[in-house]
Write a protein that holds these residues in place. Structure first.
Motif, PDB file in Angstrom:
ATOM      1  N   ILE A   1      -4.045  42.139  21.505  1.00 31.01           N
ATOM      2  CA  ILE A   1      -5.480  42.411  21.423  1.00 31.01           C
ATOM      3  C   ILE A   1      -5.951  42.363  19.975  1.00 31.01           C
ATOM      4  CG2 ILE A   1      -7.263  44.159  21.810  1.00 31.01           C
ATOM      5  CD1 ILE A   1      -5.591  45.086  24.246  1.00 31.01           C
ATOM      6  N   ALA A   2      -5.173  42.930  19.066  1.00 31.30           N
ATOM      7  CA  ALA A   2      -5.537  42.890  17.653  1.00 31.30           C
ATOM      8  C   ALA A   2      -5.629  41.448  17.161  1.00 31.30           C
ATOM      9  CB  ALA A   2      -4.531  43.683  16.820  1.00 31.30           C
ATOM     10  N   GLU A   3      -4.699  40.605  17.603  1.00 34.11           N
ATOM     11  CA  GLU A   3      -4.745  39.189  17.227  1.00 34.11           C
ATOM     12  C   GLU A   3      -5.979  38.514  17.807  1.00 34.11           C
ATOM     13  OE1 GLU A   3      -1.046  37.796  18.717  1.00 34.11           O
ATOM     14  OE2 GLU A   3       0.120  38.424  16.958  1.00 34.11           O
ATOM     15  N   ASP A   4      -6.324  38.831  19.060  1.00 39.61           N
ATOM     16  CA  ASP A   4      -7.515  38.247  19.684  1.00 39.61           C
ATOM     17  C   ASP A   4      -8.777  38.612  18.894  1.00 39.61           C
ATOM     18  OD1 ASP A   4      -6.041  37.082  21.679  1.00 39.61           O
ATOM     19  OD2 ASP A   4      -6.487  38.603  23.200  1.00 39.61           O
ATOM     20  N   MET A   5      -8.923  39.883  18.568  1.00 38.58           N
ATOM     21  CA  MET A   5     -10.105  40.335  17.835  1.00 38.58           C
ATOM     22  C   MET A   5     -10.136  39.729  16.433  1.00 38.58           C
ATOM     23  SD  MET A   5     -11.860  42.026  19.915  1.00 38.58           S
ATOM     24  CE  MET A   5     -11.965  43.246  21.223  1.00 38.58           C
ATOM     25  N   GLY A   6      -8.967  39.653  15.807  1.00 39.05           N
ATOM     26  CA  GLY A   6      -8.907  39.060  14.474  1.00 39.05           C
ATOM     27  C   GLY A   6      -9.271  37.594  14.478  1.00 39.05           C
ATOM     28  N   SER A   7      -8.899  36.878  15.538  1.00 36.69           N
ATOM     29  CA  SER A   7      -9.197  35.444  15.613  1.00 36.69           C
ATOM     30  C   SER A   7     -10.696  35.183  15.696  1.00 36.69           C
ATOM     31  CB  SER A   7      -8.496  34.815  16.824  1.00 36.69           C
ATOM     32  OG  SER A   7      -9.111  35.206  18.048  1.00 36.69           O
ATOM     33  N   LEU A   8     -11.453  36.141  16.195  1.00 35.94           N
ATOM     34  CA  LEU A   8     -12.911  36.013  16.269  1.00 35.94           C
ATOM     35  C   LEU A   8     -13.597  36.467  14.991  1.00 35.94           C
ATOM     36  CD1 LEU A   8     -13.892  37.196  19.869  1.00 35.94           C
ATOM     37  CD2 LEU A   8     -14.336  34.965  18.855  1.00 35.94           C
ATOM     38  N   GLY A   9     -12.814  37.019  14.061  1.00 38.91           N
ATOM     39  CA  GLY A   9     -13.407  37.491  12.815  1.00 38.91           C
ATOM     40  C   GLY A   9     -14.099  38.833  12.943  1.00 38.91           C
ATOM     41  N   VAL A  10     -13.684  39.654  13.909  1.00 38.18           N
ATOM     42  CA  VAL A  10     -14.306  40.980  14.079  1.00 38.18           C
ATOM     43  C   VAL A  10     -13.835  41.872  12.936  1.00 38.18           C
ATOM     44  CG1 VAL A  10     -14.660  42.926  15.627  1.00 38.18           C
ATOM     45  CG2 VAL A  10     -14.346  40.625  16.563  1.00 38.18           C
ATOM     46  N   SER A  11     -14.758  42.259  12.075  1.00 41.11           N
ATOM     47  CA  SER A  11     -14.417  42.832  10.768  1.00 41.11           C
ATOM     48  C   SER A  11     -14.260  44.346  10.808  1.00 41.11           C
ATOM     49  CB  SER A  11     -15.485  42.439   9.738  1.00 41.11           C
ATOM     50  OG  SER A  11     -16.777  42.839  10.168  1.00 41.11           O
ATOM     51  N   TYR A  12     -13.249  44.808  11.532  1.00 40.57           N
ATOM     52  CA  TYR A  12     -12.964  46.234  11.578  1.00 40.57           C
ATOM     53  C   TYR A  12     -12.516  46.743  10.202  1.00 40.57           C
ATOM     54  CZ  TYR A  12     -12.690  45.680  16.679  1.00 40.57           C
ATOM     55  OH  TYR A  12     -12.961  45.408  17.999  1.00 40.57           O
ATOM     56  N   ASP A  13     -13.003  47.913   9.851  1.00 43.07           N
ATOM     57  CA  ASP A  13     -12.389  48.617   8.725  1.00 43.07           C
ATOM     58  C   ASP A  13     -11.055  49.191   9.165  1.00 43.07           C
ATOM     59  OD1 ASP A  13     -14.454  48.763   6.381  1.00 43.07           O
ATOM     60  OD2 ASP A  13     -15.612  49.048   8.214  1.00 43.07           O
ATOM     61  N   LEU A  14     -10.981  49.588  10.437  1.00 39.89           N
ATOM     62  CA  LEU A  14      -9.691  49.948  11.009  1.00 39.89           C
ATOM     63  C   LEU A  14      -9.727  49.749  12.519  1.00 39.89           C
ATOM     64  CD1 LEU A  14      -6.832  51.051  10.480  1.00 39.89           C
ATOM     65  CD2 LEU A  14      -7.712  53.315  11.130  1.00 39.89           C
ATOM     66  N   TYR A  15      -8.838  48.902  13.000  1.00 38.73           N
ATOM     67  CA  TYR A  15      -8.557  48.793  14.433  1.00 38.73           C
ATOM     68  C   TYR A  15      -7.165  49.352  14.614  1.00 38.73           C
ATOM     69  CZ  TYR A  15      -7.879  47.063  19.155  1.00 38.73           C
ATOM     70  OH  TYR A  15      -7.640  46.997  20.514  1.00 38.73           O
ATOM     71  N   THR A  16      -7.058  50.507  15.280  1.00 39.87           N
ATOM     72  CA  THR A  16      -5.798  51.223  15.388  1.00 39.87           C
ATOM     73  C   THR A  16      -5.423  51.391  16.856  1.00 39.87           C
ATOM     74  OG1 THR A  16      -4.665  53.272  14.734  1.00 39.87           O
ATOM     75  CG2 THR A  16      -7.042  53.425  15.123  1.00 39.87           C
ATOM     76  N   ARG A  17      -4.833  52.520  17.235  1.00 34.59           N
ATOM     77  CA  ARG A  17      -4.395  52.730  18.608  1.00 34.59           C
ATOM     78  C   ARG A  17      -4.335  54.225  18.915  1.00 34.59           C
ATOM     79  NH1 ARG A  17       1.757  50.461  18.337  1.00 34.59           N
ATOM     80  NH2 ARG A  17       1.450  50.567  20.598  1.00 34.59           N
ATOM     81  N   THR A  18      -4.231  54.569  20.211  1.00 37.00           N
ATOM     82  CA  THR A  18      -4.262  55.984  20.589  1.00 37.00           C
ATOM     83  C   THR A  18      -2.885  56.624  20.692  1.00 37.00           C
ATOM     84  OG1 THR A  18      -4.321  55.426  22.953  1.00 37.00           O
ATOM     85  CG2 THR A  18      -6.438  55.769  21.858  1.00 37.00           C
ATOM     86  N   THR A  19      -1.818  55.886  20.387  1.00 37.77           N
ATOM     87  CA  THR A  19      -0.477  56.470  20.443  1.00 37.77           C
ATOM     88  C   THR A  19       0.038  56.860  19.067  1.00 37.77           C
ATOM     89  OG1 THR A  19       0.417  54.219  20.463  1.00 37.77           O
ATOM     90  CG2 THR A  19       0.214  55.332  22.584  1.00 37.77           C
ATOM     91  N   THR A  20      -0.862  57.034  18.102  1.00 35.28           N
ATOM     92  CA  THR A  20      -0.445  57.427  16.758  1.00 35.28           C
ATOM     93  C   THR A  20      -0.352  58.946  16.637  1.00 35.28           C
ATOM     94  OG1 THR A  20      -2.682  57.606  15.840  1.00 35.28           O
ATOM     95  CG2 THR A  20      -1.657  55.421  15.828  1.00 35.28           C
ATOM     96  N   GLY A  21       0.454  59.409  15.698  1.00 27.24           N
ATOM     97  CA  GLY A  21       0.523  60.841  15.426  1.00 27.24           C
ATOM     98  C   GLY A  21      -0.811  61.402  14.981  1.00 27.24           C
ATOM     99  N   ASN A  22      -1.550  60.628  14.198  1.00 26.58           N
ATOM    100  CA  ASN A  22      -2.872  61.065  13.733  1.00 26.58           C
ATOM    101  C   ASN A  22      -3.815  61.302  14.914  1.00 26.58           C
ATOM    102  OD1 ASN A  22      -5.152  61.099  11.502  1.00 26.58           O
ATOM    103  ND2 ASN A  22      -5.857  59.696  13.084  1.00 26.58           N
TER     104      ASN A  22
END
Length: 597
Positions: A79-100
């Motif tokens: 999914i991150a690759e798909d969004m990146g290929s469209l040039g979607v300029s996230y400051d952060l695209y992360t995930r919900t399984t992180t410790g944070n």
């Protein structure tokens, strides 16, 4: 003065590649909005990530013969690759399984619990007779007890819009295998939504400038609010941070609860990675910040009702009052920019039914800007739109290739051939200034539409400038003015200035081709920055890493204003900006497309 702008983008569920229906409501509109605000000088924080918890992840992992962690690791990257290929300029695209994310979700939960907005209740839960596993409400279908519509889900009826309990459905069956679920008593924690009836109702009454489709949906949200379960009997999700509950391996926070908190947890993670752990406060504690949420219409309830209630509960601002949680007074949404559905042959895109066009296939065949333009100019902004290859081909060939690409090619080619550089305007006439004034005024008009997430109107106004510039070139006929080089050069200078202005106006929609036009006009360096996929270590869990999308957008040169082109800048013969598509595509679509017109 720079305004903090939070662009909160709905979190894709991590169960496969993205199709063009997904990105029509979240990826492209949110990026157009963010790129405009950055160009306008505002301080943008664009966050999202992969939604990775819940029973559906476990079910799909079993089908693929892998663990839930392996499944989400695989598809998060896709999914991150798909969004990146469209040039979607996230400051952060992360995930919900992180410790944070786990830590932030648990802190929000505890603030709600201390303020009395989370209460325990004994209820009935659906269990699969064959596996003994809890069935999520949305995986149970039956007849709606309110409107009588078949196919209602256990959490909501899409026909009448009412929230439901799976046990209320008539003739309930499992969507997974068709069996009749067994209902058993179990203790769960509930968000006491009725305790927000007055506060949420007053807040919603102030949201008079939202899109009509969102306003129509939210009018009745507070009339029949009931407590909503926030825990489920499963072992894949965020643990419940209460004594006695945290020791139960089969009790986890419900995926809908932790996913909406992701907007905030991603902002906290971005701040921690930036070197200033408190940097998130500019968007979440400053009441002057603009907070805009992008999603599809099936998520309006969660963003217009559930998420505001969670924020109010954390802030101690529900009907019961309370004290603000550890993050202070968190801002509620300013606007909910919900899109309708992009359909195909009248139905929603569906991987299981084969009604799907994947982003990666589309971008590989046509490039990212073709899809970005189609969604911006003809997407499901306020009503469902049926995607057809005929309309796609028409838009690309007649608007991008014939209008915009032709203008760029004619203006740059003529100047390169006759002068070799940006010519000096020595013989201006009224028609020149009239056109330049129109282009300058378009920045306010297009910008106004983009500030209100009116992408169709914005593209129409930008293309109106392109059409006017083409008309000007055709009427002035600089190729016939060899005997009047001063007037010829003035016409070409005007045309090039219009190319520059139109390129700026179109940059939020077409960032990849905007970079090419910048270079065709003699520019160097980064005009429109692109996101990058970066491997990072988990901030709180050792020996765990994952890819994120991020970018250095402060380095880009694009700004929301008309900038005079520099006389004498060398120009070379251009290559076509957009190639025309084969007209046969309008009839058949590409060979890999599963559904034809």
């Amino acid at each position: 003065m720079s305004t903090p702008v939070l662009t909160a983008v709905a979190w894709p569920y991590t169960n496969g590649p993205r199709h063009i229906g997904h990105v029509s409501g979240i990826g492209v509109p949110s990026d157009v909005f963010s790129r405009y605000h950055r160009m306008a000088g505002n301080k943008v924080l664009m966050v999202s990530g992969s939604d990775e918890h819940g029973t559906p992840i476990q079910v799909q992992a079993e089908k693929e013969g892998i663990t839930p962690r392996e499944l989400v690791d695989k598809y998060h990257r896709v999914i991150a690759e798909d969004m990146g290929s469209l040039g979607v300029s996230y400051d952060l695209y992360t995930r919900t399984t992180t410790g944070n994310h786990y830590q932030v979700v648990q802190q929000i939960f505890l603030a709600l619990y201390r303020n009395g907005y989370i209460v325990p209740r004994t209820t009935t839960g659906a269990v699969s007779p064959s596996t003994g596993r809890t069935l999520p409400d949305r995986y149970i279908e039956g007849t709606c007890p309110i409107c009588g519509q078949d196919g209602a889900r256990g959490d909501q009826c899409d026909n009448c819009g009412n929230q439901l309990d799976a046990a209320e459905l008539r003739n309930p069956v499992s969507r997974i295998n068709g069996e009749v679920p067994r209902f058993v008593e179990t203790e769960h924690l509930f968000l006491d939504l009725p305790a927000f009836t007055e506060s949420l109702g007053k807040w919603l009454a102030t949201r008079t400038d939202w899109r009509s489709n969102v306003l129509n949906f939210t009018r009745n949200l507070v009339e029949d609010m009931r407590p909503r379960p926030i825990t489920r009997d499963l072992d894949w999700g965020v643990p419940v941070p209460l004594d006695g509950w945290d020791e139960q391996s089969m009790k986890r926070l419900y995926v809908w609860f932790d996913a909406v908190i992701g907007y905030f947890s991603a902002s906290v993670e971005w701040a921690r990675r930036s070197g200033d752990p408190e940097a998130w406060r500019a968007w979440w504690n400053d009441p002057e910040a603009l907070r805009v949420y992008f999603m599809g219409k099936d998520n309006i309830t969660f963003h217009a009702q559930i998420w505001p209630a969670l924020l109010m509960g954390h802030n101690g601002a529900g009907d019961r009052g309370g004290t603000a949680g550890p993050y202070g007074e968190l801002n509620l949404p300013t606007e909910i920019a919900s899109s309708e559905f992009l359909t195909m042959t009248g139905s929603k895109f569906s991987t299981s039914r084969g009604t799907v066009i994947y982003v990666r296939d589309f971008v590989r065949e046509f490039g990212p800007d073709a899809l970005r333009y189609f969604i911006s100019a003809a997407g499901p902004e306020t009503q469902d739109v049926d995607f057809t290859w005929d309309e796609f081909v028409r838009r690309i060939n007649f608007e991008l290739a014939n209008e915009w690409g032709n203008l760029v090619n004619r203006a740059v080619s003529l100047a390169a051939k006759n002068v070799g550089a940006v010519p000096e305007p020595k013989a201006p006439e009224a028609a020149d200034e009239e056109l330049r004034t129109m282009a300058r005024q378009a920045f306010d008009v297009v910008g106004g539409h983009l500030r209100r997430s009116r992408f169709r109107a914005a593209t129409q106004e930008a293309m109106r400038v392109v059409s006017a510039a083409n008309k000007y070139l055709s009427e002035q006929e600089p190729w016939k003015r060899k005997d009047d080089p001063e007037r010829r050069d003035t016409i070409l200078h005007t045309a090039l200035q219009l190319v520059s202005d139109a390129n700026t106006l179109l940059t939020p929609f077409l960032p990849h081709s905007a970079q090419k036009v910048h270079e065709l006009l003699g520019g160097t360096g980064t005009w429109a920055a692109q996101p990058r996929l970066e491997e990072v270590d988990d901030l709180d869990v050792s020996d765990r890493s994952y890819p994120v999308l991020t970018g250095d957008y402060a380095a880009e040169q694009a700004s929301w204003q008309s900038r005079p082109i520099e006389v004498g800048t060398p120009l070379s013969k251009p290559t076509p900006l957009f190639g025309k598509l084969d007209p046969e595509l309008a009839e058949t679509g590409p060979a890999w497309a599963p559904i034809k017109d």
